[in-house]
Design a protein around this motif. Structure first.
Motif, short mmCIF file in Angstrom:
data_model
loop_
_atom_site.label_atom_id
_atom_site.label_comp_id
_atom_site.label_asym_id
_atom_site.label_seq_id
_atom_site.Cartn_x
_atom_site.Cartn_y
_atom_site.Cartn_z
N MET A 1 0.74 -1.26 -0.14
CA MET A 1 -0.13 -0.02 0.06
C MET A 1 0.72 1.26 -0.10
O MET A 1 0.34 2.26 0.37
CB MET A 1 -0.94 0.24 1.20
CG MET A 1 -2.06 -1.02 1.17
SD MET A 1 -3.32 -0.66 2.38
CE MET A 1 -4.12 -2.18 2.33
N ARG A 2 2.03 1.36 -0.14
CA ARG A 2 2.87 2.55 -0.25
C ARG A 2 2.86 3.03 -1.66
O ARG A 2 3.25 2.59 -2.68
CB ARG A 2 4.46 2.06 0.03
CG ARG A 2 4.62 1.50 1.58
CD ARG A 2 6.02 1.17 1.61
NE ARG A 2 6.38 -0.03 0.79
CZ ARG A 2 7.53 -0.45 0.36
NH1 ARG A 2 8.63 0.00 1.39
NH2 ARG A 2 7.81 -1.37 -0.27
N MET A 3 2.24 4.29 -1.54
CA MET A 3 2.21 5.02 -2.91
C MET A 3 3.54 5.36 -3.28
O MET A 3 3.86 5.48 -4.78
CB MET A 3 1.31 6.23 -2.76
CG MET A 3 0.00 6.01 -2.68
SD MET A 3 -1.12 7.56 -2.49
CE MET A 3 -2.53 6.86 -2.35
N SER A 4 4.36 5.63 -2.63
CA SER A 4 5.96 6.19 -2.83
C SER A 4 6.87 4.99 -3.09
O SER A 4 7.96 5.05 -3.50
CB SER A 4 6.53 6.98 -1.78
OG SER A 4 6.70 6.41 -0.57
N ARG A 5 6.38 3.57 -2.73
CA ARG A 5 7.06 2.47 -2.47
C ARG A 5 8.42 2.68 -1.65
O ARG A 5 9.23 1.78 -1.64
CB ARG A 5 7.72 2.32 -3.79
CG ARG A 5 6.77 1.82 -4.92
CD ARG A 5 7.30 1.37 -6.40
NE ARG A 5 6.61 0.83 -7.18
CZ ARG A 5 5.89 -0.75 -7.13
NH1 ARG A 5 6.59 -1.60 -6.45
NH2 ARG A 5 5.33 -0.87 -8.25
N GLU A 6 8.08 3.77 -0.62
CA GLU A 6 9.38 3.73 0.41
C GLU A 6 8.49 3.87 1.79
O GLU A 6 7.36 4.17 1.73
CB GLU A 6 10.02 4.93 0.04
CG GLU A 6 11.04 5.23 -1.07
CD GLU A 6 11.45 6.40 -1.54
OE1 GLU A 6 12.31 6.49 -2.14
OE2 GLU A 6 11.01 7.46 -0.70
N GLY A 7 9.49 3.51 2.88
CA GLY A 7 8.98 3.64 4.40
C GLY A 7 8.05 2.42 4.60
O GLY A 7 8.22 1.34 4.06
#
Length: 309
Positions: A124-130
């Motif tokens: 579910m990460r839109m940025s593909r980070e974190g």
């Protein structure tokens, strides 16, 4: 899978922005460049800065906007548009559009982990980070997890669902969308399973939490309004009551003048409105748009025009 995102309330958004051919505009949520392309088409000597935090969206938007000399794409969360605009040497802009939704690509591409249909990593990460949704599901306390489901998803069975998740994660971490959807389905009463997919609200809530969407919206609204030139327009499309409420209240604050107590005979605070509503009421999709794009059903467009710094 092709990155697709039907631009919601397209004509209404373009009209609200009141685009000038020589103006400078920001599309803070470029997605598949649907809105961006139509803005860029209307520019001659103007400029369009399209922002998105999703690397997939940035790649696609850059390709689709390459035919428009006025447009350029930057990877950036719209909450940080100040940094992007400073880097580009842009002080003021004539309009900002924010489409606070999830693209069809993100929803339909199972590997991104947004959908409760199918079985994929719980991301579910839109940025593909974190942090991922799996991180939250497997590490938060019962109170924290139930709070996310209740506050962001308005899920009335939040406690029941949370208890089921904690019970299952003790046996084995919950790492896929399919397993989480199954846990939620089994946790809610049978009657609730007939009212759409029982996992919809919880998945929405996790997505909002993972991407800090409400924090981003709050900071992004202030950043966008602060960058507007006098006469510029900020237009925002929301898909969730929490988002729409925040936009409505922030716009009301921008438009508020005197803040003296009602019983004061004259104004002593000297405050005057910084904006006026561009749309008196929120605009919703037309019946034709709803028929062509059912996912637009909860969309609302609001807009304000800046009248002074």
């Amino acid at each position: 899978m092709e990155f697709s995102h039907k631009p919601v309330l397209l004509e209404e958004s373009l009209e609200a922005l009141d685009i000038r051919p020589d103006g400078v505009y920001v599309d803070g949520t470029a997605g598949g460049a649907g809105h961006s392309s139509c803005i860029a088409k209307r520019l001659t000597t103007g400029r369009l800065i399209a922002l998105d935090q999703d690397p997939d969206a940035v790649a696609v938007a850059a390709k689709r906007l390459a035919v428009y000399p006025a447009a350029q794409v930057e990877r950036c969360n719209f909450r940080d548009m100040d940094k992007a605009l400073d880097r580009l040497g842009i002080d003021r802009v004539d309009g900002v559009l924010l489409d606070i939704g999830v693209s069809s690509y993100q929803l339909d591409n199972e590997e991104r982990g947004f959908s409760y249909h199918g079985d994929a990593p719980l991301d579910m990460r839109m940025s593909r980070e974190g942090i991922t949704a799996a991180d939250l599901v497997n590490t938060l306390t019962a109170e924290e997890l139930a709070g996310i489901f209740r506050d962001y998803g308005e899920e009335k069975f939040a406690c029941r669902i949370t208890k089921a998740i904690l019970r299952e994660r003790e046996r084995e971490p919950v790492t896929t969308t399919g397993r989480l959807a199954d846990i939620i389905r089994e946790a809610v009463p049978a009657a609730a399973r007939r009212d759409g997919h029982p996992a919809r609200k919880c998945f929405q809530a996790l997505r909002i939490a993972v991407n800090r969407e409400l924090d981003s919206l709050s900071e992004g609204l202030d950043a966008a309004f602060g960058r507007l030139a006098v006469g510029g327009v900020l237009a925002v499309i929301t898909f969730h009551s929490l988002e729409d409420r925040m936009v409505k209240q922030r716009f009301a604050a921008f438009c508020k003048g005197c803040q003296c107590p009602p019983d004061f005979p004259v104004c002593v605070c000297g405050k005057t409105p910084k904006a006026q509503l561009r749309l008196r009421k929120p605009v919703s999709p037309s019946p034709d748009e709803l028929e062509q794009n059912p996912r637009s059903r909860s969309a609302k467009l609001r807009a304000v025009r800046k009248i002074q710094d």
